[in-house]
Design a protein around this motif. Structure first.
Motif, PDB file in Angstrom:
ATOM      1  N   ILE A  46       0.877  -1.172   0.000  1.00 18.00           N
ATOM      2  CA  ILE A  46       0.000   0.000   0.000  1.00 18.00           C
ATOM      3  C   ILE A  46       0.910   1.215   0.000  1.00 18.00           C
ATOM      4  N   GLY A  47       1.127   1.779  -1.184  1.00 22.06           N
ATOM      5  CA  GLY A  47       2.104   2.864  -1.299  1.00 22.06           C
ATOM      6  C   GLY A  47       3.493   2.334  -1.048  1.00 22.06           C
ATOM      7  N   SER A  48       4.130   2.824  -0.014  1.00 22.53           N
ATOM      8  CA  SER A  48       5.498   2.408   0.299  1.00 22.53           C
ATOM      9  C   SER A  48       5.576   1.450   1.473  1.00 22.53           C
ATOM     10  N   VAL A  49       4.434   0.972   1.990  1.00 19.02           N
ATOM     11  CA  VAL A  49       4.447   0.093   3.158  1.00 19.02           C
ATOM     12  C   VAL A  49       3.885  -1.276   2.785  1.00 19.02           C
ATOM     13  N   GLN A  50       4.256  -2.265   3.592  1.00 21.53           N
ATOM     14  CA  GLN A  50       3.754  -3.610   3.402  1.00 21.53           C
ATOM     15  C   GLN A  50       2.333  -3.706   3.943  1.00 21.53           C
ATOM     16  N   GLY A  51       1.536  -4.547   3.296  1.00 20.55           N
ATOM     17  CA  GLY A  51       0.170  -4.719   3.740  1.00 20.55           C
ATOM     18  C   GLY A  51      -0.370  -6.075   3.361  1.00 20.55           C
ATOM     19  N   VAL A  52      -1.652  -6.282   3.621  1.00 24.28           N
ATOM     20  CA  VAL A  52      -2.343  -7.512   3.249  1.00 24.28           C
ATOM     21  C   VAL A  52      -3.579  -7.145   2.445  1.00 24.28           C
ATOM     22  N   ALA A  53      -3.939  -8.039   1.534  1.00 26.58           N
ATOM     23  CA  ALA A  53      -5.153  -7.870   0.738  1.00 26.58           C
ATOM     24  C   ALA A  53      -6.096  -9.010   1.078  1.00 26.58           C
ATOM     25  N   ILE A  54      -7.298  -8.664   1.519  1.00 29.29           N
ATOM     26  CA  ILE A  54      -8.318  -9.646   1.892  1.00 29.29           C
ATOM     27  C   ILE A  54      -9.429  -9.551   0.853  1.00 29.29           C
ATOM     28  N   SER A  55      -9.549 -10.577   0.026  1.00 32.68           N
ATOM     29  CA  SER A  55     -10.514 -10.567  -1.077  1.00 32.68           C
ATOM     30  C   SER A  55     -11.664 -11.507  -0.770  1.00 32.68           C
ATOM     31  N   VAL A  56     -12.860 -11.027  -1.030  1.00 33.28           N
ATOM     32  CA  VAL A  56     -14.075 -11.837  -0.904  1.00 33.28           C
ATOM     33  C   VAL A  56     -14.675 -11.965  -2.292  1.00 33.28           C
ATOM     34  N   ARG A  57     -14.602 -13.187  -2.843  1.00 29.72           N
ATOM     35  CA  ARG A  57     -15.123 -13.459  -4.188  1.00 29.72           C
ATOM     36  C   ARG A  57     -16.388 -14.292  -4.084  1.00 29.72           C
ATOM     37  N   ASP A  58     -17.390 -13.908  -4.866  1.00 32.44           N
ATOM     38  CA  ASP A  58     -18.620 -14.699  -4.890  1.00 32.44           C
ATOM     39  C   ASP A  58     -19.028 -14.952  -6.329  1.00 32.44           C
ATOM     40  N   SER A  59     -19.917 -15.904  -6.502  1.00 31.19           N
ATOM     41  CA  SER A  59     -20.413 -16.263  -7.843  1.00 31.19           C
ATOM     42  C   SER A  59     -21.855 -15.805  -8.018  1.00 31.19           C
ATOM     43  N   GLY A  60     -22.198 -14.685  -7.362  1.00 32.49           N
ATOM     44  CA  GLY A  60     -23.560 -14.174  -7.442  1.00 32.49           C
ATOM     45  C   GLY A  60     -23.879 -13.555  -8.787  1.00 32.49           C
ATOM     46  N   LYS A  61     -24.956 -12.790  -8.811  1.00 28.05           N
ATOM     47  CA  LYS A  61     -25.429 -12.237 -10.083  1.00 28.05           C
ATOM     48  C   LYS A  61     -24.614 -11.041 -10.560  1.00 28.05           C
ATOM     49  N   GLY A  62     -23.742 -10.499  -9.712  1.00 29.77           N
ATOM     50  CA  GLY A  62     -22.904  -9.371 -10.123  1.00 29.77           C
ATOM     51  C   GLY A  62     -23.623  -8.034  -9.983  1.00 29.77           C
ATOM     52  N   ILE A  63     -22.878  -6.991 -10.285  1.00 26.83           N
ATOM     53  CA  ILE A  63     -23.381  -5.624 -10.127  1.00 26.83           C
ATOM     54  C   ILE A  63     -23.164  -4.872 -11.440  1.00 26.83           C
ATOM     55  N   ALA A  64     -24.176  -4.133 -11.887  1.00 25.25           N
ATOM     56  CA  ALA A  64     -24.064  -3.351 -13.121  1.00 25.25           C
ATOM     57  C   ALA A  64     -23.069  -2.205 -12.929  1.00 25.25           C
ATOM     58  N   PRO A  65     -22.367  -1.773 -13.998  1.00 32.40           N
ATOM     59  CA  PRO A  65     -21.366  -0.700 -13.859  1.00 32.40           C
ATOM     60  C   PRO A  65     -21.939   0.584 -13.273  1.00 32.40           C
ATOM     61  N   GLU A  66     -23.160   0.960 -13.680  1.00 32.85           N
ATOM     62  CA  GLU A  66     -23.727   2.204 -13.153  1.00 32.85           C
ATOM     63  C   GLU A  66     -24.031   2.101 -11.663  1.00 32.85           C
ATOM     64  N   ASP A  67     -24.360   0.884 -11.182  1.00 31.26           N
ATOM     65  CA  ASP A  67     -24.582   0.694  -9.749  1.00 31.26           C
ATOM     66  C   ASP A  67     -23.270   0.577  -8.992  1.00 31.26           C
ATOM     67  N   LEU A  68     -22.264   0.000  -9.644  1.00 36.14           N
ATOM     68  CA  LEU A  68     -20.956  -0.151  -8.990  1.00 36.14           C
ATOM     69  C   LEU A  68     -20.323   1.201  -8.712  1.00 36.14           C
ATOM     70  N   ALA A  69     -20.575   2.177  -9.594  1.00 39.07           N
ATOM     71  CA  ALA A  69     -19.971   3.503  -9.431  1.00 39.07           C
ATOM     72  C   ALA A  69     -20.499   4.236  -8.201  1.00 39.07           C
ATOM     73  N   ARG A  70     -21.705   3.901  -7.747  1.00 36.70           N
ATOM     74  CA  ARG A  70     -22.283   4.593  -6.597  1.00 36.70           C
ATOM     75  C   ARG A  70     -22.459   3.670  -5.394  1.00 36.70           C
ATOM     76  N   LEU A  71     -21.770   2.539  -5.421  1.00 38.50           N
ATOM     77  CA  LEU A  71     -21.958   1.526  -4.388  1.00 38.50           C
ATOM     78  C   LEU A  71     -21.485   1.998  -3.021  1.00 38.50           C
ATOM     79  N   PHE A  72     -20.422   2.828  -2.984  1.00 36.33           N
ATOM     80  CA  PHE A  72     -19.828   3.256  -1.719  1.00 36.33           C
ATOM     81  C   PHE A  72     -20.285   4.645  -1.284  1.00 36.33           C
ATOM     82  N   GLN A  73     -21.362   5.149  -1.883  1.00 32.64           N
ATOM     83  CA  GLN A  73     -21.863   6.452  -1.501  1.00 32.64           C
ATOM     84  C   GLN A  73     -22.839   6.318  -0.344  1.00 32.64           C
ATOM     85  N   PRO A  74     -22.762   7.226   0.639  1.00 34.51           N
ATOM     86  CA  PRO A  74     -23.708   7.154   1.750  1.00 34.51           C
ATOM     87  C   PRO A  74     -25.132   7.455   1.304  1.00 34.51           C
TER      88      PRO A  74
END
Length: 471
Positions: A382-410
């Motif tokens: 992460i930049g110049s430091v060591q880190g870990v990546a925790i990935s959660v993968r699923d085989s669900g129906k997925g998310i449309a690009p227009e919904d993915l763009a606003r997924l993290f908005q409050p």
């Protein structure tokens, strides 16, 4: 604005102002003087001394009118020329004015050799011409140098004719001094004229800059207004759905409490244990909703407190996966855990990391039917430091690009209808990203409709190391 643009605009304003002053206001007076003076010469002086004055005046008027028309066309079409073309056009008009002045004045220089009162008429005419040039020939500071020589010649010759010998020289010097004064006055007027043009240019530039800034501020205000309106609509939708989410567990608690109460009154409590479990589950769900709202409020208010400590990240992830495994099993979904070698302890807020991982795993378990969920742990930078990546993968129906763009908005949910298939306030992912960034990491999502989704939580190995790198 480029360097050439102010120069071009100065020439443009100079030409238009000179067109207003030089011919519009003083043309009739000049033409009357040129027409009447030859008649005066013819009446007062015997011979044909009037003829050169009349011919010169006629030639001067013809050139004067043509130059006036050409300058008017230049003033009308000034916007179509660049700075170099305007400078060349001004040079040509100065040359034309020099010819006009010579045509008007030189015949009166000859009156120095005619009998009296011819030299007086010549001197007065040349002095008047000098006055006009000193007043009007101010378009540039060098313009007077082209138009004054003929006037100086007429002043010197006519003044010297009033004496002989030394007196003639003195009188000639006085005539020259009169011409020099006209030149000095013209240059001073040109300096004032140029200062006026520059002041007007600065005023126009200031007005244009003000107008541009007003337009920019108006555009910014419009963008801010649209954003505020969009945020207000999103918040209204969130509150509408949130009210539904809060009522559901509350109604469950009230309903099953009434059933238990009736069972106790009737003495048949065989189903009460199951009803109490339902009440506890509904209360737990309600507490989760309230905690999510409070967490987001604390984060946005800047009052989130992190308590970093060393913990076993592998054990934490294994426990989180075991927590969501029953939910996944209900949806006939399998879970697997993949760990890269060489990953040990992580220094971070263990409770907040567990909250982030559970949010991601819960979403995957909730939205995946008859599929698989994979939890992967690997090292990263992460930049110049060591880190870990925790990935959660699923085989669900997925998310449309227009919904993915606003997924993290409050206050934004992919499904905002009251009949959506899954419950929740829609704040889990927002809180997860805010918490991850507060701990020096981030959350990224990759998804494609029909091919599932992957959410990756990036965390530094040590929160203290991240703070030193940021410093």
């Amino acid at each position: 604005m480029t360097t050439a643009e102010p120069s071009r605009r100065i020439w443009e304003m100079t030409i238009r102002r000179f067109a207003e002053v030089a011919w519009t206001r003083h043309g009739p007076t000049r033409y009357v003087s040129v027409a009447l003076t030859p008649l005066l010469v013819a009446l007062l002086i015997p011979g044909f001394w009037w003829l050169p004055c009349a011919v010169g005046g006629a030639i001067g008027v013809i050139i004067d009118l043509r130059a006036q028309a050409a300058f008017a066309r230049l003033s009308a079409d000034v916007d179509t020329f660049d700075a170099g073309q305007l400078r060349a056009a001004v040079g040509r008009h100065i040359a034309a004015l020099a010819v006009i002045t010579a045509a008007y004045v030189l015949p009166y220089s000859l009156l120095a050799f005619a009998p009296q009162p011819a030299p007086v008429i010549g001197l007065l005419f040349c002095a008047g011409a000098g006055l006009i040039c000193a007043t009007l020939h101010v378009m540039t500071r060098t313009m007077i140098f082209y138009t004054a020589p003929a006037i100086l010649l007429g002043l010197i010759l006519n003044a010297s004719s009033f004496g002989e010998g030394l007196s003639a020289l003195v009188l000639a010097s006085m005539g020259a001094l009169l011409g020099v004064n006209a030149v000095v006055a013209a240059r001073a007027g040109a300096a004032s004229f140029g200062a006026l043009i520059e002041a007007r240019l600065k005023a126009e530039e200031a007005a244009e800059d003000l107008e541009r800034r007003v337009q920019e501020r108006t555009a910014q205000l419009q963008v801010a207004t649209r954003r505020a309106q969009a945020a207000n609509r999103a918040k209204s939708l969130f509150l509408a759905n949130m009210s539904h989410e809060l009522r559901t567990p509350l109604n469950a608690v009230i309903g099953y409490s009434e059933i238990v109460e009736e069972d106790l009154a009737s003495g048949d409590t065989s189903a009460s244990a199951a009803d109490l479990v339902r009440i506890r589950n509904a209360a737990g769900h309600l507490l989760t909703l309230i905690n999510e709202v409070l967490d987001l409020s604390r984060i946005e208010a800047g009052k989130l407190e992190l308590r970093p400590s060393a913990f076993d990240i592998v054990a934490l992830l294994r426990g989180a996966l075991d927590t969501v495994r029953p939910t996944a099993s209900k949806n006939r979904t399998t879970c697997q855990f993949n760990v890269a070698a060489g990953i040990g302890a992580v220094v971070a807020d263990e409770t907040r990391v567990r909250q982030c991982v559970l949010n991601l795993l819960s979403n995957a378990a909730k939205f995946t039917q008859d599929g698989a969920i994979a939890l992967d742990l690997r090292p990263c930078r992460i930049g110049s430091v060591q880190g870990v990546a925790i990935s959660v993968r699923d085989s669900g129906k997925g998310i449309a690009p227009e919904d993915l763009a606003r997924l993290f908005q409050p206050f934004v949910q992919v499904d905002v209808t009251n009949t959506r298939a899954h419950d929740g306030a829609g704040l889990g992912l927002v809180i997860t990203r805010r918490l991850a960034r507060a701990m020096g990491g981030d959350v990224q999502a990759v998804s494609k409709p029909g091919h599932g989704s992957t959410f990756t939580l990036y965390l530094p190995l040590s929160a203290a190391e991240t703070q030193r790198a940021a410093a």
